[in-house]
Design a protein around this motif. Structure first.
Motif, short mmCIF file in Angstrom:
data_model
loop_
_atom_site.label_atom_id
_atom_site.label_comp_id
_atom_site.label_asym_id
_atom_site.label_seq_id
_atom_site.Cartn_x
_atom_site.Cartn_y
_atom_site.Cartn_z
N THR A 1 0.84 -1.20 0.00
CA THR A 1 0.00 0.00 0.00
C THR A 1 0.88 1.25 0.00
O THR A 1 0.62 2.21 -0.74
N GLN B 1 -0.74 -2.15 -7.46
CA GLN B 1 -0.52 -3.48 -6.89
C GLN B 1 -1.46 -4.42 -7.63
O GLN B 1 -2.67 -4.16 -7.71
N LEU B 2 -0.92 -5.47 -8.19
CA LEU B 2 -1.74 -6.41 -8.95
C LEU B 2 -2.01 -7.65 -8.10
O LEU B 2 -1.10 -8.41 -7.81
N SER B 3 -3.24 -7.80 -7.70
CA SER B 3 -3.65 -8.96 -6.91
C SER B 3 -4.33 -9.94 -7.86
O SER B 3 -5.27 -9.55 -8.57
N THR B 4 -3.86 -11.18 -7.90
CA THR B 4 -4.44 -12.14 -8.84
C THR B 4 -5.92 -12.36 -8.56
O THR B 4 -6.71 -12.51 -9.49
N GLY B 5 -6.31 -12.35 -7.29
CA GLY B 5 -7.73 -12.52 -6.94
C GLY B 5 -8.57 -11.40 -7.55
O GLY B 5 -9.59 -11.65 -8.20
N ASP B 6 -8.11 -10.15 -7.36
CA ASP B 6 -8.84 -8.99 -7.92
C ASP B 6 -8.86 -9.06 -9.44
O ASP B 6 -9.87 -8.76 -10.08
N MET B 7 -7.71 -9.44 -10.03
CA MET B 7 -7.62 -9.49 -11.49
C MET B 7 -8.55 -10.56 -12.05
O MET B 7 -9.20 -10.35 -13.08
N ARG C 1 -11.36 -11.66 -10.67
CA ARG C 1 -12.74 -11.17 -10.55
C ARG C 1 -13.04 -10.13 -11.62
O ARG C 1 -14.11 -10.14 -12.24
N ALA C 2 -12.07 -9.21 -11.87
CA ALA C 2 -12.27 -8.16 -12.87
C ALA C 2 -12.38 -8.75 -14.27
O ALA C 2 -13.22 -8.33 -15.06
N ARG D 1 -3.45 -7.66 -17.85
CA ARG D 1 -3.43 -6.55 -16.87
C ARG D 1 -2.21 -5.65 -17.04
O ARG D 1 -2.31 -4.43 -16.92
#
Length: 199
Positions: free
Chosen positions: A18, A28-34, A36-37, A71
């Protein structure tokens, strides 16, 4: 500046990433967020991931790497990015290297948070107790039992990345047990020493 944050759960990666986002202006690239997106956007890789997730399967490495590949093409990641939580295995690290090489990109550093695991368990137990004392719900993964399971998974799957990246000369250790501000200062010096990536 393209970096990976490596270290067991509770090592402080989230807190520091952060701060890196704020100071250096890279996402910051979070695989979980990516994931879902990508599913929400209905991209080809997202649709592939969605059908796997709906059947209760684990998304395979090539799909995750495909999502990361999409991404890093986005405008905000042109100056660089932080990967946290990926790669988790040496196979994923090799796939990531190959994908970046195809794009003419490379990692600048892999920052490993060195920690004492027994102290980490204590740190998590303290965080859970403080959360409960405030009357807030305790995260399921903040119980010592669950946390120990997560640590074991990290040791067996992800810890080998340390040797993999040490061989490439990219590994930079930081003392994850130091006070938060000290870790921030150490990271700041380390990251400012990296060559800026041309956009």
């Amino acid at each position: 500046m393209r970096i990976i944050l490596l270290g067991p759960p509770g090592a402080g990666k989230g807190t520091q990433s952060t701060r890196i986002v704020e100071r250096f202006g890279i996402p910051q690239l979070s695989t979980g967020d990516m994931l879902r997106a990508a599913v929400a956007a209905g991209t080809p890789v997202g649709l592939q991931a969605k059908s796997i997730m709906e059947s209760g399967g684990l998304v395979p490495d090539e799909v995750v790497v495909g999502i990361v590949a999409d991404r890093v093409e986005e405008a905000d990641a042109r100056k660089g990015f932080i990967l946290d939580g990926f790669p988790r295995t040496v196979a994923q690290a090799k796939a990531l290297d190959a994908m970046l090489a195809e794009k003419g990109l490379a990692l600048d550093a892999v920052i490993e948070f060195k920690v004492d695991e027994d102290a980490l368990v204590g740190r998590i137990a303290k965080r859970a107790a403080e959360t409960a004392a405030r009357g807030e719900p305790v995260r399921k993964d903040d119980t010592p039992e669950v946390f120990k399971t997560r640590l074991e998974a990290y040791r067996s799957q992800t810890a080998p990345l340390s040797d993999y990246y040490a061989e490439t000369g990219l590994l930079r250790p930081v003392d994850g047990m130091a006070p938060i501000e000290d870790v921030t200062r150490e990271l700041d010096g380390l990251l400012r020493g990296l060559q800026p990536v041309s956009a």
